[in-house]
Design an enzyme around this catalytic site. Structure first.
Site, PDB file in Angstrom:
ATOM      1  N   TYR A 142       0.823  -1.212   0.000  1.00  0.00           N
ATOM      2  CA  TYR A 142       0.000   0.000   0.000  1.00  0.00           C
ATOM      3  C   TYR A 142       0.860   1.265   0.000  1.00  0.00           C
ATOM      4  O   TYR A 142       0.383   2.354  -0.284  1.00  0.00           O
ATOM      5  CB  TYR A 142      -0.957   0.023   1.199  1.00  0.00           C
ATOM      6  CG  TYR A 142      -2.060  -1.020   1.146  1.00  0.00           C
ATOM      7  CD1 TYR A 142      -2.169  -1.894   0.073  1.00  0.00           C
ATOM      8  CD2 TYR A 142      -2.992  -1.130   2.167  1.00  0.00           C
ATOM      9  CE1 TYR A 142      -3.157  -2.851   0.026  1.00  0.00           C
ATOM     10  CE2 TYR A 142      -3.996  -2.089   2.131  1.00  0.00           C
ATOM     11  CZ  TYR A 142      -4.073  -2.949   1.058  1.00  0.00           C
ATOM     12  OH  TYR A 142      -5.066  -3.899   1.007  1.00  0.00           O
ATOM     13  N   LYS A 191       3.124 -15.368   2.397  1.00  0.00           N
ATOM     14  CA  LYS A 191       3.029 -16.140   1.154  1.00  0.00           C
ATOM     15  C   LYS A 191       4.463 -16.492   0.762  1.00  0.00           C
ATOM     16  O   LYS A 191       4.942 -16.173  -0.328  1.00  0.00           O
ATOM     17  CB  LYS A 191       2.311 -15.293   0.085  1.00  0.00           C
ATOM     18  CG  LYS A 191       1.962 -16.030  -1.183  1.00  0.00           C
ATOM     19  CD  LYS A 191       0.845 -17.045  -1.028  1.00  0.00           C
ATOM     20  CE  LYS A 191       0.605 -17.767  -2.341  1.00  0.00           C
ATOM     21  NZ  LYS A 191      -0.267 -18.954  -2.187  1.00  0.00           N
ATOM     22  N   ASP A 223      -3.434 -18.051   1.779  1.00  0.00           N
ATOM     23  CA  ASP A 223      -4.601 -18.725   1.186  1.00  0.00           C
ATOM     24  C   ASP A 223      -5.161 -19.756   2.165  1.00  0.00           C
ATOM     25  O   ASP A 223      -6.381 -19.867   2.358  1.00  0.00           O
ATOM     26  CB  ASP A 223      -4.260 -19.355  -0.174  1.00  0.00           C
ATOM     27  CG  ASP A 223      -2.898 -20.041  -0.191  1.00  0.00           C
ATOM     28  OD1 ASP A 223      -2.124 -19.875   0.775  1.00  0.00           O
ATOM     29  OD2 ASP A 223      -2.613 -20.761  -1.167  1.00  0.00           O
ATOM     30  N   ASP A 247      -5.426  -6.508   5.939  1.00  0.00           N
ATOM     31  CA  ASP A 247      -6.620  -5.772   5.524  1.00  0.00           C
ATOM     32  C   ASP A 247      -7.748  -6.772   5.232  1.00  0.00           C
ATOM     33  O   ASP A 247      -8.883  -6.646   5.703  1.00  0.00           O
ATOM     34  CB  ASP A 247      -6.254  -4.968   4.260  1.00  0.00           C
ATOM     35  CG  ASP A 247      -7.331  -3.989   3.846  1.00  0.00           C
ATOM     36  OD1 ASP A 247      -8.333  -3.840   4.580  1.00  0.00           O
ATOM     37  OD2 ASP A 247      -7.190  -3.372   2.772  1.00  0.00           O
ATOM     38  N   ASP A 251     -10.966  -8.180   8.090  1.00  0.00           N
ATOM     39  CA  ASP A 251     -12.381  -8.045   7.728  1.00  0.00           C
ATOM     40  C   ASP A 251     -13.076  -9.403   7.731  1.00  0.00           C
ATOM     41  O   ASP A 251     -14.204  -9.531   8.194  1.00  0.00           O
ATOM     42  CB  ASP A 251     -12.529  -7.410   6.342  1.00  0.00           C
ATOM     43  CG  ASP A 251     -12.684  -5.894   6.427  1.00  0.00           C
ATOM     44  OD1 ASP A 251     -12.565  -5.350   7.547  1.00  0.00           O
ATOM     45  OD2 ASP A 251     -12.925  -5.262   5.398  1.00  0.00           O
TER      46      ASP A 251
END
Ligand code: NAD
Length: 356
Positions: A142, A191, A223, A247, A251
């Site tokens: 980001y 990852k 994942d 992020d 959520d």
């Protein structure tokens, strides 16, 4: 002790829910002998209306002079058509950046009284759920280099994920410290089978873990973590991860609880400074109607007591008061179920304060 708190009520239901959180904080002060000084400041849409900018200098200056910041919510349809950098959300991003808030703590707690609200089957969720997602907030993709360039198949766009040892180390330490005070397990999500930045992340987290032999560490690919969260969420205690993975996973974890009006958050800087806010938005559909659930903001104040002021007993007193009010069957509209007692924002705040 005396503490200085910058209060940014913001827009929509923000002022209503922060008012109740301050009521609870004042009661904590009376009961435990602390003094809280509140400086109320403009931020978000209301600041745009009054000053033309979502984050006036005066607001930022006061935040910097305070021990902590309590934020309601920012935004609403009135300001939706403004250009990106003039919108209320720009105020929130500006605040996070200027205050150096690098660690985002998002508890996903399903109170046993509200377990029917979960989107998962009772046999999966069990009696209750309590996961803490620790998300890196000021690094990674980001904030990395981005741009557009000519490519073999036409124009291409790129964003860069990059992490330094120092950035990973400080967020990992926060996660291990928190795990120490909970059930002592950290799941680091990356990852590393594909990304070099994830391989560094994994190396550094493993190294930091040596300083915390009492905390169990496991690594999980993102994942798999996304799957495990809905398959068996009870296996998690503290999850630590990058800005982008955090992020998404924070959520996902909070939606499993099913009640957006119940979830607090904290964003921490170096030292003990922090910004505390509910995860929900300004809920313009119910603003000004005494319908908003103030518990997420009240629980954000509990996090402020715990992480900035290091007042664990006081934090627990707030959380216990919330549990008690729910056990007694009081509910705002968003968490209402048959046979329970419907109350408004103000009454809910007074009930919690009454149990401190
Ligand atoms: P929202 O969280 O404001 O509302 C989503 C739904 O949940 C609505 O039906 C709302 O009534 C309900 N809800 C939310 N909080 C509640 C509470 N405490 N009690 C009872 N019901 C509650 O999300 P949205 O509608 O997507 O966004 C509305 C505005 O808020 C937008 O302008 C958005 O940009 C802004 N927003 C701000 C923040 C923030 O300040 N951190 C976060 C998210 C959204």
């Amino acid at each position: 002790m005396e503490y200085r708190i910058a209060v940014l009520p913001g827009d929509g239901i923000g002022p209503e829910v922060t008012e109740q959180a301050l009521l609870v904080l004042e009661q904590v002060g009376r009961r435990f002998g602390h003094s809280f000084r509140f400086g109320k400041l403009l931020a978000g849409g209301c600041a745009i209306d009054a000053t033309g900018t979502p984050l006036p200098k005066e607001t930022l200056d006061e935040c910097m002079k305070s021990d902590a910041v309590l934020l309601g919510a920012m935004g609403g349809p009135k300001w939706d058509s403004l250009p990106g950098d003039k919108r209320p959300e720009a105020g929130l991003l500006g605040l996070r950046g200027s205050l150096g808030l690098f660690a985002n703590l998002r508890p996903a707690i399903l109170n046993k009284e509200l377990r029917d609200a979960s989107t998962l089957r009772p046999d999966v969720i069990g009696e209750s759920m309590d996961i803490m997602v620790v998300r890196e907030l000021t690094g990674g993709i980001y904030f990395g280099e981005r741009g557009r360039r000519a490519g073999k198949m036409g124009q291409e766009a790129y964003d860069t994920e990059s992490y330094s040892v120092g950035e990973v180390e400080r967020i990992a330490r926060i996660a291990f410290e928190i795990a120490r005070k909970r059930s002592g397990k950290v799941t680091s999500v990356d990852k590393a089978n594909v990304l070099e930045s994830s391989r560094l992340w994994r190396e550094v987290v493993t190294e930091v873990a040596r300083d915390y032999p009492d905390v169990a560490l496991e690594h999980m690919y993102v994942d798999n973590a996304a799957m495990q969260l809905v398959r068996n969420p009870k296996q998690f205690d503290v999850i630590v991860t990058t800005n982008m993975f955090g992020d998404i996973l924070s959520d996902e974890a909070s939606m499993i609880t099913g009640s957006i009006g119940m979830l607090p958050s904290a964003s921490l800087a170096e030292g003990r400074f922090g910004l505390y806010e509910p995860i929900h938005g300004s809920a313009p559909d119910i603003a000004g109607q005494d319908k908003a659930n103030p518990l997420a903001t009240i629980l954000s104040v509990a996090m402020m007591l715990r992480y900035t002021m290091q007042l664990e007993d006081e934090a627990r007193a707030v959380e216990k008061a919330v549990d008690r009010v729910l056990e007694e069957g009081y509910r705002t509209g968003d968490i209402m179920s048959p046979g329970k007692k419907l109350v408004g924002t103000r009454e809910m705040g007074m009930l919690v304060a009454g149990y401190i």
